[in-house]
Enzyme design. Sequence first.
Site, PDB file in Angstrom:
ATOM      1  N   ARG A 119     -14.734  -6.320  -0.018  1.00  0.00           N
ATOM      2  CA  ARG A 119     -14.043  -6.041   1.256  1.00  0.00           C
ATOM      3  C   ARG A 119     -13.461  -4.615   1.255  1.00  0.00           C
ATOM      4  O   ARG A 119     -12.901  -4.160   0.264  1.00  0.00           O
ATOM      5  CB  ARG A 119     -12.926  -7.070   1.458  1.00  0.00           C
ATOM      6  CG  ARG A 119     -12.087  -6.860   2.718  1.00  0.00           C
ATOM      7  CD  ARG A 119     -10.756  -6.199   2.387  1.00  0.00           C
ATOM      8  NE  ARG A 119      -9.854  -6.163   3.531  1.00  0.00           N
ATOM      9  CZ  ARG A 119      -8.763  -5.395   3.577  1.00  0.00           C
ATOM     10  NH1 ARG A 119      -8.450  -4.642   2.562  1.00  0.00           N
ATOM     11  NH2 ARG A 119      -7.993  -5.402   4.635  1.00  0.00           N
ATOM     12  N   THR A 152       0.853  -1.196   0.000  1.00  0.00           N
ATOM     13  CA  THR A 152       0.000   0.000   0.000  1.00  0.00           C
ATOM     14  C   THR A 152       0.888   1.245   0.000  1.00  0.00           C
ATOM     15  O   THR A 152       1.999   1.198   0.513  1.00  0.00           O
ATOM     16  CB  THR A 152      -0.863  -0.031   1.280  1.00  0.00           C
ATOM     17  OG1 THR A 152      -1.791  -1.084   1.137  1.00  0.00           O
ATOM     18  CG2 THR A 152      -1.577   1.276   1.559  1.00  0.00           C
ATOM     19  N   GLY A 159      -5.457  -4.233   7.558  1.00  0.00           N
ATOM     20  CA  GLY A 159      -6.459  -3.182   7.668  1.00  0.00           C
ATOM     21  C   GLY A 159      -7.517  -3.424   8.729  1.00  0.00           C
ATOM     22  O   GLY A 159      -7.964  -2.497   9.398  1.00  0.00           O
ATOM     23  N   THR A 200      -0.305   1.406   6.977  1.00  0.00           N
ATOM     24  CA  THR A 200      -0.281   0.240   6.093  1.00  0.00           C
ATOM     25  C   THR A 200      -0.197  -1.012   6.957  1.00  0.00           C
ATOM     26  O   THR A 200       0.407  -0.995   8.017  1.00  0.00           O
ATOM     27  CB  THR A 200       0.900   0.290   5.101  1.00  0.00           C
ATOM     28  OG1 THR A 200       0.893  -0.932   4.356  1.00  0.00           O
ATOM     29  CG2 THR A 200       2.250   0.448   5.783  1.00  0.00           C
ATOM     30  N   GLY A 201      -0.835  -2.068   6.497  1.00  0.00           N
ATOM     31  CA  GLY A 201      -0.800  -3.304   7.278  1.00  0.00           C
ATOM     32  C   GLY A 201      -2.142  -3.998   7.268  1.00  0.00           C
ATOM     33  O   GLY A 201      -2.946  -3.782   6.355  1.00  0.00           O
ATOM     34  N   GLY A 211     -10.818  -2.125   3.364  1.00  0.00           N
ATOM     35  CA  GLY A 211      -9.796  -2.089   4.412  1.00  0.00           C
ATOM     36  C   GLY A 211      -9.766  -0.756   5.125  1.00  0.00           C
ATOM     37  O   GLY A 211     -10.722   0.031   5.056  1.00  0.00           O
ATOM     38  N   ASP A 212      -8.663  -0.495   5.788  1.00  0.00           N
ATOM     39  CA  ASP A 212      -8.534   0.741   6.562  1.00  0.00           C
ATOM     40  C   ASP A 212      -8.175   1.954   5.688  1.00  0.00           C
ATOM     41  O   ASP A 212      -8.481   3.087   6.049  1.00  0.00           O
ATOM     42  CB  ASP A 212      -7.435   0.584   7.620  1.00  0.00           C
ATOM     43  CG  ASP A 212      -6.081   0.272   6.981  1.00  0.00           C
ATOM     44  OD1 ASP A 212      -6.042  -0.556   6.053  1.00  0.00           O
ATOM     45  OD2 ASP A 212      -5.074   0.875   7.395  1.00  0.00           O
TER      46      ASP A 212
HETATM   47  N1  ASP Z   1      -3.998  -1.704   4.877  1.00  0.00           N
HETATM   48  C1  ASP Z   1      -4.314  -2.238   3.586  1.00  0.00           C
HETATM   49  C2  ASP Z   1      -5.656  -2.922   3.641  1.00  0.00           C
HETATM   50  O1  ASP Z   1      -5.913  -3.606   4.605  1.00  0.00           O
HETATM   51  C3  ASP Z   1      -3.315  -3.215   3.091  1.00  0.00           C
HETATM   52  C4  ASP Z   1      -1.894  -2.775   3.188  1.00  0.00           C
HETATM   53  O2  ASP Z   1      -1.563  -1.808   3.850  1.00  0.00           O
HETATM   54  O3  ASP Z   1      -1.071  -3.408   2.540  1.00  0.00           O
HETATM   55  O4  ASP Z   1      -6.390  -2.834   2.693  1.00  0.00           O
END
Ligand code: ASP
Length: 335
Positions: free
Chosen positions: A228, A200, A254, A251-252, A230-231
């Site tokens: 879906r 991300t 979500g 990032t991570g 995410g965050d």
């Molecule tokens: N945070 C993002 C999500 O969950 C994914 C990512 O940061 O790689 O969509």
Amino acid sequence: MKNALISIIGIFIFSFLLGFSPQKVTKKAILIIHGGAGVITRDRLNPELEKEYRSELAKTLQIGHRILKTRGSAEQAVIEAIENMENSPLFNAGRGSVLNEDGEVEMDASIMNGKDQSCGSVTGVRKIKNPIRAAQLVMNKTKHVFLAGEGADEFGEENGLPLESPEYFQTERRLKQLEERKKAGDRRGELIFKDSKYGTVGAVALDQNGNICAGTSTGGTSNKLKGRIGDSPIIGSGTYASNSTCGVSATGDGEYFIRVQATHSVSAIMEYQKKGLNEALIEVIEKKIAPMGGDGGLIGLDKDGNYAWHFNTEGMYRGVLFEDGTMLVEIFGSN
Ligand code: ASP
């Protein structure tokens, strides 16, 4: 005294093991970016690919520098920095986005201005070449803050944003990644978290008027359920900015960042507990995200130009640009 010394040494060793290096701020930072956090280790990233990531991150910071040194706005710097990373197939945003369980892209993006807390987000877009531009349009051209799916794509199209075909977004690498996940028995995204390079992208800028802007853009997580969210497009979870505290992009995993309202929490910790940016980022990752089993990272800039990043993964693609034009690009835990 002896005990205090031992704890200080302990904290440093602990921080080092976590891949975090305490930031000494000597110069004002004006732009900070990330290109995702995850299992990014030296043995997994071959030297050519590492070079490509480093040069794309440096190019992104240079784009920001050109804007900010000529009194451009933080918003413009964030948009153009993120747009550059969306156009690069290296990152999980725009071209090169990961694919959902049906092999399709569904992209999310958000942006927020710290001056007036105006913000805009899109989720589940499939056609807009640069989703961050759609989020900016939602912020500046509508009375809403969040548009989803077809409506968001149509809104972008009506406002003249360039569109692309599914083939443009779907890269070989992501098709292979999806195939591997399905082969490994990952049914509908359940195993996604532990061995991902997330990819991300996010940026936070501070301009010469003292305005902070933060933005984030993503394809989400590989093999995710269709629909879906995410965050990243959720204000307060993936992106947050306030001129009185800081700007933050996440990032991570979500799902965990949404539960703890990660990026808003950083600002709240600074505002109500009077803690610094660095401490606030660590608190959110280590005391909120990690104990639940979540992985990821946060980047931020405070109103005075102090920067910080923190992650509990092996690495995070990241970079920071200082007022004098110098920059720092790092990938792994230690650099
Ligand atoms: N945070 C993002 C999500 O969950 C994914 C990512 O940061 O790689 O969509």
